[in-house]
Write a protein that holds these residues in place. Structure first.
Motif, PDB file in Angstrom:
ATOM      1  N   THR A 121      -3.064  -3.312 -12.788  1.00 16.35           N
ATOM      2  CA  THR A 121      -2.280  -2.078 -12.920  1.00 16.35           C
ATOM      3  C   THR A 121      -0.801  -2.355 -12.630  1.00 16.35           C
ATOM      4  O   THR A 121      -0.451  -3.293 -11.923  1.00 16.35           O
ATOM      5  N   LYS A 125      -2.651   5.989  -2.168  1.00 15.04           N
ATOM      6  CA  LYS A 125      -2.565   6.367  -3.572  1.00 15.04           C
ATOM      7  C   LYS A 125      -2.676   5.161  -4.507  1.00 15.04           C
ATOM      8  O   LYS A 125      -3.365   5.195  -5.512  1.00 15.04           O
ATOM      9  N   ARG A 126      -1.943   4.085  -4.157  1.00 19.57           N
ATOM     10  CA  ARG A 126      -1.923   2.901  -5.019  1.00 19.57           C
ATOM     11  C   ARG A 126      -1.775   1.645  -4.171  1.00 19.57           C
ATOM     12  O   ARG A 126      -1.267   1.709  -3.056  1.00 19.57           O
ATOM     13  N   LYS A 127      -2.214   0.528  -4.737  1.00 22.07           N
ATOM     14  CA  LYS A 127      -2.041  -0.770  -4.098  1.00 22.07           C
ATOM     15  C   LYS A 127      -1.336  -1.697  -5.089  1.00 22.07           C
ATOM     16  O   LYS A 127      -1.432  -1.512  -6.296  1.00 22.07           O
ATOM     17  N   TRP A 152       5.642   3.295   1.591  1.00 19.01           N
ATOM     18  CA  TRP A 152       5.091   2.032   1.105  1.00 19.01           C
ATOM     19  C   TRP A 152       5.102   1.030   2.249  1.00 19.01           C
ATOM     20  O   TRP A 152       6.136   0.802   2.874  1.00 19.01           O
ATOM     21  N   TYR A 169       0.851  -1.184   0.000  1.00 24.48           N
ATOM     22  CA  TYR A 169       0.000   0.000   0.000  1.00 24.48           C
ATOM     23  C   TYR A 169       0.889   1.237   0.000  1.00 24.48           C
ATOM     24  O   TYR A 169       1.779   1.364   0.833  1.00 24.48           O
ATOM     25  N   GLU A 170       0.626   2.134  -0.949  1.00 18.37           N
ATOM     26  CA  GLU A 170       1.395   3.373  -1.023  1.00 18.37           C
ATOM     27  C   GLU A 170       0.553   4.514  -0.449  1.00 18.37           C
ATOM     28  O   GLU A 170      -0.515   4.834  -0.962  1.00 18.37           O
ATOM     29  N   ASN A 179      -0.467  -4.987  -9.564  1.00 10.73           N
ATOM     30  CA  ASN A 179      -1.648  -5.284  -8.757  1.00 10.73           C
ATOM     31  C   ASN A 179      -2.580  -6.183  -9.556  1.00 10.73           C
ATOM     32  O   ASN A 179      -3.190  -5.754 -10.537  1.00 10.73           O
TER      33      ASN A 179
END
Length: 202
Positions: A132, A110-112, A91, A8-9, A127
């Motif tokens: 992605t 923001k992103r996973k 992260w 996780y970010e 991911n």
């Protein structure tokens, strides 16, 4: 090194202006004016502001470090949970829910990612939930190699060793026989031969 893990970010929401507001360097009115404009335009304002206020850039970096420490403490984040810290982002291999650390500073997810591939100092994230892919360490670079690495990571997650071996061997044969687009022969990672990357994936 390929690693299958949840990633996780989290980064500071509107980092530069949020921190400047918390530091008292800009007003709420200035923040409200800047928060919805494109990031590039906001960055130009911050850069111009920091040139006028010579110590602000240094103080800002210190404040971001303090904010990250507060975020870690708020969520009981241990060193073993941290994959990487980069400027105003962190992260983690665990999901957290305590995101607001001050009145003006909050972190956002923001992103996973579901797996990570490290080649030297470059990190590739994939991911499988939404297919992605993103990378850190090569800047804004775009490369045909990214599709190859993404497929490698997808097959690795599936643990489909037969398909994975075939995919890499087919690509290696095409690469050696120069049956690929010329862009594939440009180095993906500076000072590292692309054939070495292929060998690492086998």
């Amino acid at each position: 090194m390929f690693t299958k893990r949840n990633i996780y970010e989290y980064d500071i929401y509107k980092a530069n202006i949020s921190c400047l507001l918390e530091m008292g360097e800009i007003s709420q009115e200035q923040y409200d004016m800047l928060k919805d404009i494109p990031k590039d335009e906001r960055s130009k304002f911050v850069a111009a502001f920091e040139r006028l206020e010579k110590d602000t850039a240094k103080d800002y970096r210190k404040y971001v470090a303090i904010a990250l420490e507060k975020f870690k403490a708020l969520n009981d984040i241990k060193e073993k949970d941290i994959i990487e810290i980069a400027f105003d982002a962190i992260w983690l291999d665990k999901e957290v829910s305590n995101l607001q650390i001050t009145e003006n500073i909050k972190f956002t997810c923001k992103r996973k990612a579901s797996s990570i591939l490290e080649i030297k100092k470059v990190k590739f994230y994939f991911n499988s939930a939404d297919n992605t892919f993103f990378q850190r360490g090569l800047g804004q670079k775009e490369s045909l190699w990214f599709d190859v690495i993404k497929e490698y990571m997808r097959l690795s997650e599936l643990e489909d060793n037969k398909s994975l071996t075939k995919f890499i061997n087919d690509f290696r044969e095409k690469y050696i026989n120069k049956d690929l687009d010329e862009e594939f022969y440009q180095r993906l990672i500076p000072k590292m031969d692309n054939l070495k990357i292929i060998e690492m994936l086998l």
